[in-house]
Structures are given as C-alpha cells and as structure tokens.
Design an enzyme around this catalytic site. Sequence first.
Site, PDB file in Angstrom:
ATOM      1  CD  GLU A 105      -2.606   1.178   2.672  1.00 21.43           C
ATOM      2  OE1 GLU A 105      -3.696   1.751   2.689  1.00 21.43           O
ATOM      3  OE2 GLU A 105      -2.108   0.603   3.664  1.00 21.43           O
ATOM      4  CE  LYS A 136      -7.573   0.799   3.850  1.00 18.70           C
ATOM      5  NZ  LYS A 136      -6.447   1.562   4.441  1.00 18.70           N
ATOM      6  CB  CYS A 156      -3.982  -1.704   4.738  1.00 20.00           C
ATOM      7  SG  CYS A 156      -3.074  -1.319   6.265  1.00 20.00           S
TER       8      CYS A 156
END
Length: 418
Positions: free
Chosen positions: A85, A156, A199
């Site tokens: 990321e 995300k 993440c």
Amino acid sequence: MMHLSFKIIRRLYFVATQREFCSSKHSIFEQFSRKFRTMATSSHSKIIGVCQMTATNKKEDNIQVCSKLIKAAKDKNCEMVFLPEACDYIGESKEETLAMSESLDEYLLKTFCNLAKENEIWLSLGGIHVRVGGEKLQNTHIIIDATGNIVAKYEKSHLFDVNLPEQGIRLMESDYVLPGQTIVPPVETPVGKVGLSICYDMRFPELSLTLAGMGAEILTFPSAFTYVTGAAHWETILRTRAIESQSYVVAAAQTGSHNKKRISWGHAMIVDPWGTVIAHCSEDMNIATAEINLSYVQMLRESMPIWSNRRNDLYRMLLPKLHEEKEYKWGNTVINPESIVCKTSQCLAFVSRMSILPGHVVVIPLRNVKKLSELNTEEMCDMFSLIQRIQSAFEACYNISSNTVYFKDGCQFTGRPG
C-alpha cells in the site's frame, strides 16, 4: 519408602497419559501437514515475490525503489510481484497527500505498466493514491499483466478511522479518501485466482470469506500497518485469514520511518493455506519469494471441507455487491449491468425483465451451451452453489422458509441456447 494415596497416583497417571496423548495428537497434526506438503508437488508451483519498502513524499525515489524490487523479483524467476500500500508515496500531511495524487491516465501508472511490460511480469500495486476530483482520492489496488495492461482495480472499502479526542488521537482516513463500494471478483493470474484487499480490510473476515467463496486461491493484503498495531496483530490476523479461507495470503508491507509523524511495522510475508509463514522479509527494503501451489489449496479444501460444512441455515452466505462494467448477452438481449445480482467464475445471476414473476432471478452459465448436459462438473457445481446462495439471500430478505427453483433446458424464446 514414600506412600502415595490412590487419588494422587490416579492424578499422576492422568497427567502422564494426557501428556502422551497431546504429544501423539501433535504428531498426528504434524504428519497431516507434512502429508499435504509432500502431495503438493512442485510441478504445479509458481514463484511469487512479496516486497517491503519505506515510501516517502519523494515520488520519483519511490518509483526507483519499486523498479529495483520488480527487477529483483524477475531475477528470482517470479511470475508475479506484490508491492505494498502507498507504494507511490506517503505524504506528510493531508494537503500534500491530495496534491500529489494522480488520475489513472497520468505518469505514475504508465510508468508501472511499462515496468511490467519490460520485465514481463505481473504486478500488484497494493494501493496508489488515485485523484477523483474535489478534496478526495481513492486508495486503489491495481493489477497489471505482463504485457503492461491493467486487468483489475479495487478501491479500499474499509477506511481506518480512529477518533479519540480525550486521548488526543485522530486518524481519519475518510477525511480525504472515498471508500470503495464493490467487491472485485478474483483476478485470473498465472499464479492463481487473486482476491484484492488493502491493509485495514484484513480486520474484516467477511470480505476474505466472500472472496474465497468466489474462487480466490490467493488473498492479498498490501499494507502500511502502524507500528503498535502491527506488533500486536499483524501476523496473527494474516495467519487467521489464511486458515479460515484455506487460501494463500500475500501481505506486502511498508516498513520503518516515512517522516517524523509516521512509522510502519513492516514484516511483509506470505502465508500458506495451513497457516504457516513460508516467506518473510527482514528489515528495510527487501523481497521474499515463495512457491504457490494450487494443488495444495485444492487438496486441503477437499480433505478439510469447511465450505460444505458451513451452517448457512444459521448464518447467511454473503452475496457480494458487484459493479459490472462488462456487458453480457442472453439471447438477443443485452443484460443491464445494474440487473446483475452476482457473478462467479462460471455463472451469472441477474434479475430478468421478462420474468414469470416480478423480480425473479435467472442463473445462467457464462459459457454458451445448448443443453445442461454439456456443462462440465465445475460449471454444474458452481451453478448450484450460486443458486443456494441466492436462495439463502431471498429467505433472509423476505423472511421466508422456501423457494421455488425450476430449470429451462434447450433453446428458449429468447434465442439463447441452454
């Protein structure tokens, strides 16, 4: 001579036998694991690389680091390399982060596409800052094939928001990032079907299980994990996601100090479906490689059939919300993407406008066949699994206990075979 009461003797015997049983049980599980590893022969293996770096606000320097990691992966015979990321940059403020973002057709992404093409390798860009206008951007995971073409992108969906005024802590990703609204179907790559996440997504098992249910064999969690939470939870969460989904887990990572305000945990790793860490990065910029064996995934899922053992009568199978840009045809009719309920690797479910009952769902194979008898075993299993998931969703939505399922075989009035 010491005299022991009967109770004490019995207790000592119990402890001794328990130790023997535990040792035996441990041995059985070790043999079970070794058996799978032996059966999963290397002839079906593909090599991948997982990367670790320390991005800063110097974008060009970060690209050079990524280039070195990609070339190192190629030298190690990797067919796909996973970058973390924020592999493009980590800004020192919200304003700088927004100002440095680019759209998908600008320099940054073109550079990575060229790197993929030059090295003839697939890339996972674990999260780059994509400008979407106004005061927001999207944290976007992009897959590029070995010819330099973008084959998938995922925004995300879970944003890291922590606001604790009494402790003086405010980490609000939503201040400048728009959350994604869809789950991207697993991407077909040379190393297997890859499920995309970023993440903080790893803390939500629903996403991982949905991706695995859609056919993912590899789950990716490219990250810039904070140091404190990483020390406490990083490896535990990754191994858990691998075990519960029976998938490989690949977690590229940021590491070290990016600026005066931000430090990342690092420890990029690859975990196999048994939950064993099979590759791990040391400190600083690094790359670790491992073999991905899809036959191992298949054998493990068959021998420990958690997917068929799930109690979907007690908890409902999740149906992902998809945004389909591709058009599909049903006979002479083009299926409106907004009508699509769900798509798997083999089948498509959509709400029919020419329905016998309003809103009923049609399930069709993606491959054009004339009769059900022409479907292969994988397609048949996938179709019935999708029907089961839709039934469960209907029962939950309408609070009912039964559904009507019927089949049409042969040429239909729509002109579509099957």
